[in-house]
Each structure stands twice: as structure tokens, then as C-alpha cells.
Design a protein around this motif. Structure first.
Motif, mmCIF file in Angstrom:
data_model
loop_
_atom_site.group_PDB
_atom_site.id
_atom_site.type_symbol
_atom_site.label_atom_id
_atom_site.label_comp_id
_atom_site.label_asym_id
_atom_site.label_seq_id
_atom_site.Cartn_x
_atom_site.Cartn_y
_atom_site.Cartn_z
ATOM 1 N N LEU A 181 0.853 -1.186 0.000
ATOM 2 C CA LEU A 181 0.000 0.000 0.000
ATOM 3 C C LEU A 181 0.892 1.239 0.000
ATOM 4 N N THR A 182 0.550 2.217 -0.822
ATOM 5 C CA THR A 182 1.426 3.383 -0.981
ATOM 6 C C THR A 182 0.719 4.711 -0.756
ATOM 7 N N LYS A 183 -0.569 4.694 -0.430
ATOM 8 C CA LYS A 183 -1.293 5.943 -0.187
ATOM 9 C C LYS A 183 -1.520 6.119 1.301
ATOM 10 N N ASN A 184 -1.051 7.223 1.851
ATOM 11 C CA ASN A 184 -1.242 7.514 3.267
ATOM 12 C C ASN A 184 -2.556 8.277 3.440
ATOM 13 N N TYR A 185 -3.493 7.665 4.175
ATOM 14 C CA TYR A 185 -4.799 8.283 4.403
ATOM 15 C C TYR A 185 -4.892 8.931 5.783
ATOM 16 N N ARG A 186 -3.951 8.626 6.668
ATOM 17 C CA ARG A 186 -4.067 9.076 8.055
ATOM 18 C C ARG A 186 -3.453 10.458 8.273
ATOM 19 N N ASN A 187 -2.175 10.583 7.969
ATOM 20 C CA ASN A 187 -1.420 11.765 8.390
ATOM 21 C C ASN A 187 -1.474 12.866 7.340
ATOM 22 N N THR A 188 -1.132 14.059 7.771
ATOM 23 C CA THR A 188 -0.938 15.146 6.814
ATOM 24 C C THR A 188 0.468 15.034 6.207
ATOM 25 N N ARG A 189 0.642 15.696 5.098
ATOM 26 C CA ARG A 189 1.950 15.670 4.432
ATOM 27 C C ARG A 189 3.039 16.190 5.359
ATOM 28 N N GLN A 190 2.720 17.222 6.139
ATOM 29 C CA GLN A 190 3.723 17.827 7.017
ATOM 30 C C GLN A 190 4.160 16.856 8.122
ATOM 31 N N ILE A 191 3.218 16.086 8.656
ATOM 32 C CA ILE A 191 3.565 15.102 9.681
ATOM 33 C C ILE A 191 4.391 13.976 9.079
ATOM 34 N N VAL A 192 4.005 13.524 7.890
ATOM 35 C CA VAL A 192 4.750 12.460 7.223
ATOM 36 C C VAL A 192 6.186 12.900 6.946
ATOM 37 N N ASP A 193 6.342 14.123 6.443
ATOM 38 C CA ASP A 193 7.686 14.617 6.138
ATOM 39 C C ASP A 193 8.550 14.653 7.395
ATOM 40 N N ALA A 194 7.983 15.153 8.496
ATOM 41 C CA ALA A 194 8.745 15.242 9.745
ATOM 42 C C ALA A 194 9.134 13.853 10.254
ATOM 43 N N ALA A 195 8.204 12.907 10.164
ATOM 44 C CA ALA A 195 8.477 11.558 10.673
ATOM 45 C C ALA A 195 9.535 10.852 9.840
ATOM 46 N N PHE A 196 9.453 10.981 8.522
ATOM 47 C CA PHE A 196 10.410 10.260 7.681
ATOM 48 C C PHE A 196 11.809 10.851 7.772
ATOM 49 N N LEU A 221 -2.383 2.418 16.995
ATOM 50 C CA LEU A 221 -3.423 3.388 17.323
ATOM 51 C C LEU A 221 -3.198 4.679 16.545
ATOM 52 N N GLU A 222 -4.178 5.573 16.609
ATOM 53 C CA GLU A 222 -4.003 6.896 16.030
ATOM 54 C C GLU A 222 -4.869 7.889 16.795
ATOM 55 N N PHE A 223 -4.458 9.157 16.748
ATOM 56 C CA PHE A 223 -5.130 10.209 17.490
ATOM 57 C C PHE A 223 -5.139 11.476 16.638
ATOM 58 N N LYS A 224 -6.104 12.339 16.890
ATOM 59 C CA LYS A 224 -6.162 13.572 16.110
ATOM 60 C C LYS A 224 -4.962 14.476 16.406
ATOM 61 N N ARG A 225 -4.599 14.555 17.680
ATOM 62 C CA ARG A 225 -3.448 15.383 18.068
ATOM 63 C C ARG A 225 -2.523 14.562 18.960
ATOM 64 N N ALA A 276 -0.144 10.606 14.832
ATOM 65 C CA ALA A 276 -0.875 11.881 14.766
ATOM 66 C C ALA A 276 -1.615 12.004 13.443
ATOM 67 N N ARG A 277 -2.911 12.217 13.493
ATOM 68 C CA ARG A 277 -3.681 12.408 12.272
ATOM 69 C C ARG A 277 -3.601 13.842 11.777
ATOM 70 N N ASP A 278 -3.864 14.809 12.665
ATOM 71 C CA ASP A 278 -4.007 16.204 12.238
ATOM 72 C C ASP A 278 -2.917 17.128 12.739
ATOM 73 N N ALA A 279 -2.405 16.884 13.939
ATOM 74 C CA ALA A 279 -1.460 17.837 14.531
ATOM 75 C C ALA A 279 -0.438 17.099 15.382
ATOM 76 N N LEU A 280 0.794 17.617 15.368
ATOM 77 C CA LEU A 280 1.911 16.998 16.092
ATOM 78 C C LEU A 280 2.684 18.085 16.821
ATOM 79 N N TRP A 281 2.965 17.852 18.104
ATOM 80 C CA TRP A 281 3.702 18.804 18.957
ATOM 81 C C TRP A 281 4.973 18.113 19.440
ATOM 82 N N LEU A 282 6.120 18.742 19.189
ATOM 83 C CA LEU A 282 7.416 18.197 19.593
ATOM 84 C C LEU A 282 8.084 19.184 20.543
#
Length: 731
Positions: free
Chosen positions: A526-541, A653-657, A699-705
């Protein structure tokens, strides 16, 4: 009833209103009304759109300032764009539905902003942000932007990206861009209101045009192309009820949303063991749950087993499953692998004594006996925790029968090389540990799995399962995989392994082919990310992009992966503080602000690397009057408690924030430990990177570091600026 199809221009246009729940709520009402009564409906005020192909309509979205543009083909409503009044019409005039003659599928075409020639929308979207797609280059220059400013505007994908540009833009250009974006009019809000009122007076004379379709031959051609399987990616069927549930429901309901394009994988027949893999957020678990329902419908008097390594996950998935598949609930058994194996042994009259405190004491006595000052392992400065992982995951986890087996083992998943002398000493430690277990009359969980495997392999027990689904399969041991495979064999739709080696949070690894589990021709990525935003994905990778990982194949996979992210959002908040008190106050303030802004308290999670920090943040959050729940006690029921747990507990699991505090040297225990050699240290940090990656992608919508002092090297990145701590706490 009318069917609804989503297009990529439509889903892109929704992102503009991600912070406008009033507009989204109105849009859901409009979409629902369209499915039942698109015409002669006073709520919608539907009428045909001028300068567009026959069958293109516009409907009101809530107040009269927004429009939903759609195309009607037979009884199918294709949603094209939602936007401010003028911007919606401008986009609609440029979007066309055309048949790709080479593939006989329907595609959405747009106008190239520079050449003004037709091009597939997806091609344009790959190189351009969505914010100013309603205007071509000539339009933007005519509005007053300068030539060098147009390419900058083309890159913008959301309102935040425009606001970030303000300090570097001409004041006149920023004001112009803001007016165009916010009001659809370069002169600002009042001019937009006056233009809209004039347009509405014109529209009032031609409301509810009714059906005005293309000629029959053209419509038949469009219907045929729309029905082609290749058109589903661009025209995704979805009901209005599904849309409402996705946008407004608690996070527990989001966790079972199946993208319609994945239905084929749910229904697919596998003539042997199969595998589904993919990066975080690509919907692997969702597909697995829906497939469990399909298997349960066919099971008759048999059952489906849904298992995983993490002890707390099955209860969560069981409750979520029961909410969307209540009729199949009794035919699907949710158990973690160890609890399931213990149950098997109990039913076979082969109960085993599991006493973890006695197991720990047996390990300590074995170490005290073997790890003397003259021991090769002691001289090599290998820690007791590292050696226990070696025995748990490699020696016992692979059911090795002799020292020769261990000496010849390819230690996949382990970065620290061990010489023959060291391996021989490890084997002595293992034998001593086994003796201590026998003397204490107890077993560890590896003993449970090995005994259960032999029981099933030798057909000493009859199992009721027609299918087994193993989620997070990358965290299972070799013995676990052998056990599950033995339980269902190679039967059709029997064994499904679901997971991602990049999210492995335990040492070890395995090769499926060497275990006799052949998934050739039955493996899906599977290659389509439906959960995270692009910004969260970029930060995680960025945390793992240079770390190769074992995904159960013959070679290691690269850390940087090509995936398509379906959602956009704000950049993660990154903030550092001089003291832990300032850090925790900012964390608490941000949580309170998020809840005040409408985020459900139960959709917030604080994730930390250790149980010590779990206890600390449960106390901190409780002090500001918010109730908390440790993830080990969370069972999937929606509630109003802030979730607090370790990175490992958050797996699956997953969470909005999501809030990740103490990302510093002390909080992550990142420093090299006393007597820890360089290779062992590197292996520990690689594992920590994967665990942090897992936490970030919850994080689905927002991530705080957040961090105290200097940030950890794991998240420090020159392309990701630190946000001022004071402003971050108010976002």
C-alpha cells in the motif's frame, strides 16, 4: 438515490476549509441533500453553470458565500470543487471530464497555468500547490502580481504557507494574495460581497434548471468510461453518510474508514498465505479489519482469528470492529499471540506456569553465574538487557536447537556482530537461564509459543479457524509465524500477514521464505497515506530516512520511501525550553487550547519513551483538571480522557493530536551508556528512531514536539525551523 463520486480537485478544495468546521458541516448537509434530492430543493438552489459542459451544476453550501460544483452523469453525481462563490465558478470553467483514449478511462483535465492548454489534473497537482489553482498565470499577472511572484504563489498548498511568506513578500502583494484567497476578490471583503450579491440577483432568475445533460450518445460514452475499474482512482465512490462520519466522528470511527479504492483488496481471493505491507498510515489495519468481516461472513461454524504482538491492541480493535460489524463480531476472535497460545495449551490440558517475577529472578541468577569478570560477554561490555533480547528474540524466538544452529545464524535485525567466542558464551547464558527456569518451575512466553507450535504442528489439537490475520506482523518472532502458519496451512484465504518492517519496535526480524511461508504473487504494498498530513509524514520520515530496515525479504529496504499523502495540514509545532517546568506548562497550555478549539479531549494523546515519563505526565495533565487514561487501560471505547502511554503502547493506534514531550538527551536516554560499545549503541539508537517514527505517525491532524535544552539529534533537522516557544503554546 444518487451515487456520489469524489474527485481529487474536490478533495483538494476541501483542505482550504480544514479549520472551518461551519463550512464543513454545511458541506455535509449539501452532500446529503444531493444524494436524495439534487433538484427542486430550496436548501440547494441548484442550477446549471454557464461556460461549462452540459450537466454541470452548482448548489449552495450553507450561507450563500460558498458553492459546490458538480457534474451529473446518469444517476452519478461527480463532485468537482467547493469554494468561495467566484473562485468555485472560475475553477469549474477550467475542469473538464475527458476520456483517456489509450486506456478508455475517465479523467479530470485542468488548464496548464502557463500555456493554458489541457493537462491531466494529477499531473498539474504533482508540481503545483492547490492554493491558487483557480487562477492561471495571466490572471495573476492581471490582478497585479509581478512576474517573479507567480511561481512562488504556485508552490503554496495551504493558508499557513501563505502566512509564513508575509515577512518576505511586498506588502501590496501579500494583501492582494490574502484578499484573493480569503474573499475571492483582489479588492477585499466588501467588494466580494457586492459582486456576490450581483451574481445572486442574476442566479435568482434561473434557479433549478433541472436536468440539462449531454446528448445520449455522449452520455453513454461517459457512463462506460466511468464504470471502468481504472476510473475508480480518480472518481472514488463514497456515500454522504461516510463523509459525515469521517469528518465529524471520534477518532475511533476514523480508524475503520476504508477508502473505497481499497475494497478490491478486502474482497480479493488468495490461494495461499498472503501479505499486506506499506508505510505508516496507508490503511493496513483498516483493510485487515474489513477483510476479517468478509472472512467471518464466509466462515460458517468456523472462526477468524485476528492477532498481534502488542497485548493491549486486540481489545481496542475488538471494540472498533464490533461497532461497524456487529453481526460478525462473534465469529472473529481478537487475542494477542501469547494469550491465544496460552488458551490453546489450556484447552489441550498442557497448561504452563507463567510468573514474570520468577522469570526475572531466573534471568538474574543466570547472568550472575555466567557473566563473571572473565566472561567474554562481560569483557565485550554487552548489557544484560541486550543479551536478554538476544536470547528472547533470536535464540528462543527462532527455536534454535543447538549451539551450531546459533553459530550459523544470520542475525537479521541485530547490528552488533558477535564472534564465535561471544556466541558460545551467549549459548552458555541461554542454557543457564533454561536451567534456572526449570528449577523455579516456571516458563517464559517464548516457551508458550514453542510448545503451542509443536502441539499444532503435530496435529494434537483441532482448531476452529478458517482464517488467521496477524496485524503488526513485523513484531512477531519466527516461532509465532510458524505457529500461525501451522494453524491454517496454505489453504485459500488462510493466513494474512499485515505489517511494516520500518515500524518494527523490537529486535529480531525474519525471512518468510526461510520459514516456508510462500507469499509470491499474493503480496500487496500500500502506498497511499490516508491518516497523516503531508507535514507530519515529512517530519516523521526525516527521523528514519537514512536507516535501512528489514521487511521480511531477501534484502534490506531503504528508509526513504515513495508514498502518496492524501491530506495537507500545518507544520508540526517544534519548541524548546530552558526548564522542564516551562516545557510542561507550554504542553498543558497547548492541550487546553486545542480542546477549547473543538478537539475532543479523548482524541488527544501524550506519548513518551518510558513508563517513568508516563507516570509523570499523567500527574502533570491531571493537575490542570483534565482526566487521563493510560494506554494500557484503553480498550477502544470513545471517551473524554487524554491518552498517555509509551511509544510501544501507541503501536497500531491513532489520534487527532499527538504530543511528544522531552525529545532531548535525557528524555530519550539518548546518550551512550557506560560500558556500551559503539555498535551496540548504534543498534539501540536505530531502534529508538523506529519507535519515535511510530509515535510521530500516530498523529492524524497535529503533532507537537518539545524538548528541554537542546533537541535530540533524532529530530534536529536544518530544514525544519524551531517555532518560538511562546507562540507555539498558543497555536
Amino acid at each position: 438515490m444518487y451515487d456520489i463520486r469524489l474527485t481529487k480537485p474536490y478533495t483538494d478544495s476541501i483542505r482550504k476549509f480544514e479549520h472551518r468546521p461551519d463550512v464543513l458541516a454545511s458541506l455535509l448537509v449539501t452532500t446529503t441533500e444531493l444524494t436524495s434530492q439534487p433538484f427542486q430543493n430550496p436548501r440547494l438552489q441548484t442550477h446549471a453553470v454557464k461556460n461549462c459542459p452540459a450537466g454541470t451544476y452548482t448548489s449552495y453550501v450553507g450561507n450563500r458565500g460558498h458553492r459546490l460544483i458538480w457534474r451529473l452523469i446518469k444517476r452519478v453525481i461527480i463532485l468537482l470543487v467547493v469554494d468561495e462563490h467566484d473562485a468555485a465558478y472560475r475553477r469549474a470553467e477550467r475542469l473538464k471530464l475527458e476520456i483517456d483514449d489509450q486506456q478508455n478511462v475517465l479523467r479530470v483535465y485542468d488548464i496548464d497555468p502557463a500555456t493554458e492548454g489541457q493537462q491531466p489534473y494529477e499531473e498539474r497537482r504533482q508540481v503545483e500547490g492547490s492554493l491558487f489553482m483557480a487562477w492561471n498565470d495571466r490572471d495573476l499577472l492581471g490582478l497585479g502580481f509581478r512576474q517573479h511572484e507567480v511561481p512562488v504563489l504556485r508552490r503554496l498548498d495551504n493558508e499557513d504557507s501563505l502566512l509564513d511568506l508575509e515577512p518576505r513578500m511586498r506588502p501590496e502583494a501579500f494583501t492582494l494574495a490574502y484578499n484573493v484567497l480569503a474573499h475571492g476578490n483582489p479588492q477585499g471583503e466588501q467588494a466580494a460581497i457586492e459582486a456576490r450579491q450581483a451574481k445572486e440577483r442574476e442566479e435568482a432568475t434561473r434557479v433549478d434548471d433541472g436536468f440539462f445533460l449531454a446528448d445520449e450518445a455522449e452520455e453513454r460514452t461517459l457512463v462506460s468510461a466511468l464504470d471502468q475499474p481504472g476510473s475508480r482512482d480518480e472518481f472514488v465512490p463514497v456515500t454522504a453518510d461516510e463523509l459525515a462520519r469521517i469528518l465529524a466522528a471520534p477518532i475511533e470511527d476514523w480508524m475503520v474508514y476504508l477508502d473505497p479504492s481499497q475494497q478490491g483488496l478486502v474482497d480479493r481471493r488468495f490461494n495461499g498465505p498472503a501479505r499486506i505491507r506499506g508505510a505508516a498510515g496507508t490503511g493496513k489495519t483498516v483493510v485487515a479489519l474489513h477483510r476479517a468481516r468478509e472472512m467471518a461472513r464466509e466462515a460458517g461454524d468456523s472462526k477468524v482469528l485476528f492477532t498481534t504482538f502488542i497485548r493491549s491492541i486486540p481489545a481496542v480493535l475488538e471494540h472498533i470492529f464490533s461497532r461497524f460489524a456487529p453481526d460478525e463480531r462473534q465469529r472473529v476472535e481478537f487475542k494477542n499471540i501469547h494469550a491465544w497460545a496460552l488458551g490453546l495449551l489450556g484447552r489441550a490440558g498442557r497448561g504452563m506456569n507463567i510468573d514474570l517475577s520468577k522469570v526475572d529472578r531466573a534471568w538474574k541468577r543466570a547472568c550472575d553465574r555466567v557473566l563473571t569478570d572473565t566472561s567474554p560477554l562481560q569483557r565485550a561490555s554487552l548489557t544484560r538487557s541486550y543479551l536478554r533480547e538476544e536470547i528472547d528474540w533470536l535464540v528462543k524466538g527462532r527455536a534454535l536447537g543447538s549451539l551450531d544452529d546459533y553459530l550459523g545464524l544470520q542475525r537479521s535485525g541485530r547490528g552488533t556482530p558477535l564472534s564465535k567466542e561471544l556466541r558460545t558464551d551467549v549459548w552458555s547464558l541461554y542454557e543457564s537461564y533454561e536451567t534456572e527456569l526449570q528449577n523455579a518451575g516456571v516458563h517464559d512466553f517464548n516457551d508458550v509459543l514453542t510448545t503451542a507450535y509443536k502441539l499444532v504442528r503435530d496435529s494434537e489439537i483441532t482448531l476452529p479457524y478458517t482464517a488467521i490475520i496477524a496485524d503488526e506482523a513485523q513484531d512477531l518472532t519466527e516461532v509465532s509465524i510458524r505457529l500461525l502458519h501451522a494453524a491454517v496451512g496454505d489453504r485459500e484465504n488462510g493466513l494474512l500477514l499485515v505489517g511494516d518492517g520500518q515500524q518494527s519496535i523490537y529486535p529480531g526480524g525474519y525471512n518468510l521464505a526461510s520459514l516456508g511461508v510462500d507469499v509470491r504473487g499474493r503480496a500487496t504494498r500500500l502506498t497511499k497515506n490516508y491518516r497523516n498530513t503531508r507535514q507530519i509524514v515529512d517530519a516523521a520520515f526525516r527521523v528514519v530516512e537514512h536507516e535501512e530496515f528489514d521487511d521480511g525479504g531477501e534484502i534490506l529496504e531503504p528508509g526513504k520511501r515513495e508514498i502518496q499523502v492524501m491530506r495537507d495540514g500545518s507544520e508540526p509545532v517544534r519548541c524548546g525550553f530552558e526548564t522542564s517546568d516551562d516545557h510542561d506548562l507550554a504542553l498543558a497550555a497547548d492541550i487546553e487550547a486545542a480542546i477549547d478549539a473543538g478537539c475532543g479531549q479523548g482524541d488527544v494523546a501524550v506519548l513518551v519513551p518510558t513508563n517513568r515519563l508516563v507516570a509523570e505526565y499523567v500527574s502533570r495533565i491531571s493537575q490542570i483538571g483534565l482526566t487521563t487514561q493510560k494506554l494500557e487501560h484503553y480498550d477502544g471505547h470513545p471517551n473524554s480522557h487524554v491518552k498517555v502511554g509509551t511509544y510501544q503502547r501507541a503501536k497500531g493506534l491513532e489520534f487527532k493530536r499527538v504530543y511528544l514531550p522531552r525529545l532531548d538527551l535525557d528524555g530519550l536516554s539518548e546518550a551512550q551508556r557506560r560500558n556500551e560499545d559503539d555498535k551496540t549503541y548504534a543498534e539501540r539508537i536505530a531502534l529508538l528512531r523506529r519507535r519515535l517514527f511510530v509515535a510521530m505517525t500516530r498523529a492524524r491532524d497535529a503533532l507537537w514536539l518539545g524538548w528541554v535544552g537542546a533537541p535530540s539529534s533524532l529530530i534536529a533537522h536544518p530544514e525544519t525551523p524551531q517555532i518560538d516557544a511562546q507562540s507555539a503554546s498558543t497555536r
